[in-house]
Design an enzyme around this catalytic site. Sequence first.
Site, PDB file in Angstrom:
ATOM      1  N   THR A 193       0.323   4.387  -3.414  1.00  0.00           N
ATOM      2  CA  THR A 193      -0.954   4.541  -3.583  1.00  0.00           C
ATOM      3  C   THR A 193      -1.321   5.338  -1.818  1.00  0.00           C
ATOM      4  O   THR A 193      -0.946   5.834  -1.286  1.00  0.00           O
ATOM      5  CB  THR A 193      -1.129   2.743  -2.370  1.00  0.00           C
ATOM      6  OG1 THR A 193      -0.486   1.644  -3.327  1.00  0.00           O
ATOM      7  CG2 THR A 193      -2.212   2.744  -2.019  1.00  0.00           C
ATOM      8  N   VAL A 222      -4.824  -8.822  -8.028  1.00  0.00           N
ATOM      9  CA  VAL A 222      -5.170  -7.402  -7.121  1.00  0.00           C
ATOM     10  C   VAL A 222      -4.700  -7.616  -5.852  1.00  0.00           C
ATOM     11  O   VAL A 222      -4.272  -8.625  -5.325  1.00  0.00           O
ATOM     12  CB  VAL A 222      -6.691  -7.851  -7.106  1.00  0.00           C
ATOM     13  CG1 VAL A 222      -7.392  -6.597  -6.118  1.00  0.00           C
ATOM     14  CG2 VAL A 222      -7.991  -7.590  -8.713  1.00  0.00           C
ATOM     15  N   GLY A 245       1.587  -1.198   1.041  1.00  0.00           N
ATOM     16  CA  GLY A 245       3.021  -2.000   0.738  1.00  0.00           C
ATOM     17  C   GLY A 245       2.803  -3.032  -0.480  1.00  0.00           C
ATOM     18  O   GLY A 245       1.754  -2.664  -0.628  1.00  0.00           O
TER      19      GLY A 245
HETATM   20  N1  ASP Z   1      -0.765  -2.212  -1.513  1.00  0.00           N
HETATM   21  C1  ASP Z   1      -0.913  -1.507  -3.045  1.00  0.00           C
HETATM   22  C2  ASP Z   1      -1.177  -3.100  -3.281  1.00  0.00           C
HETATM   23  O1  ASP Z   1      -0.088  -4.313  -2.846  1.00  0.00           O
HETATM   24  C3  ASP Z   1       0.398  -1.374  -3.656  1.00  0.00           C
HETATM   25  C4  ASP Z   1       0.799   0.086  -2.724  1.00  0.00           C
HETATM   26  O2  ASP Z   1       0.583   0.062  -1.204  1.00  0.00           O
HETATM   27  O3  ASP Z   1       1.692   0.859  -3.423  1.00  0.00           O
HETATM   28  O4  ASP Z   1      -1.187  -3.337  -4.803  1.00  0.00           O
END
Ligand code: ASP
Length: 354
Positions: A193, A222, A245
């Site tokens: 992300t 989501v 995360g």
């Molecule tokens: N936080 C994001 C989610 O849970 C994933 C990520 O941070 O890579 O969709």
Amino acid sequence: MKNLLALAALVLMSQPAVAEDAAKWSLAIHGGAGTLDPAQMTPEKRAAYEADLQAALDAGAQILAAGGSAVDAVKAAIVILEDSPLFNAGRGAVFTWDGTNELDAAIMDGRDRSAGAVAGVKTVKNPILLADTVRTQSEHVFLIGTGAEEFAVSKGFAVTPPEYFATPARREALERLKAKQLSALDVDHKFGTVGAVALDTKGNLAAGTSTGGMTGKRWGRVGDAPVIGAGTYADNRACAVSATGWGEYFIRVGVAHEICARLRAAAEAKLALADERTPSTGVAAAEVQYVADAVMAEVASLGGDGGVIVVTPAGDALFSFNTTGMYRGRATSTGLREVAIFGGEAKASHTPDH
Ligand code: ASP
């Protein structure tokens, strides 16, 4: 008269300091946190990640150094990371169980706490720009799916074909997940992300986050990234935060708002106790780090992992993460410039692995 002259001299002497303070700006970015294995990181791969992080950092820093707004700096940095196929946002987003790429993004302006967010969009090249259009050109904060796409078209966004977002590496990750009947986290622990937080020279803060979510997500899942207060939050009185995360845990802890709420309380306590002889010096960087680490420890105590980037009204830019690595960078008006990937690199502080 003598006293008046002394006072005038004092005012004049203090002017450069005020001017210097007014020129203060700060920026932090991330490209995801997770279980990153240094052995798997070839020099070529590393150089590619660092180049894109550096380009994003430079784009945001250039805007801030020229007196541009925190919101514009956040957007400029995130657009570069969304356009890079290396990160899980925009092009290069992870695949859903059904083989599509569904994108989430949010942005918040700390000046008036105006916010915009979108989730589950499939045809918008830069979801962060759509989130900002929701913020500035609608009465709403959060739009999802086909409705968000209709809104995008009505505001002049081009319809981007789904193939644009698909990359072979992310498709393989989905195939591995399906073949082994693993959970999303087993396969894709490098989250990817992207996010940015900024303080501009006018003292305004902003935060933005953009993601494809998690490999193999189903049922319209989501995560935290577009949820205001979970993955994204900005308040001029406290801080700007962008998270990455395991989203479910970040939503449950309300990570971004929790960090800002604790810092706002700390700043207010200092102001309440201050008087003419002992003015408030604001919340110190060490306290900010303590608060960010404490909130990340809460995520870890529930079983989640990931990291945050934080920028404060004082111009401190810092990271906290409880994974082995977080793609990250920071730049400030004091001359600090760094990009880093693994824990312990550069001056980033991080909470221990669990
Ligand atoms: N936080 C994001 C989610 O849970 C994933 C990520 O941070 O890579 O969709």
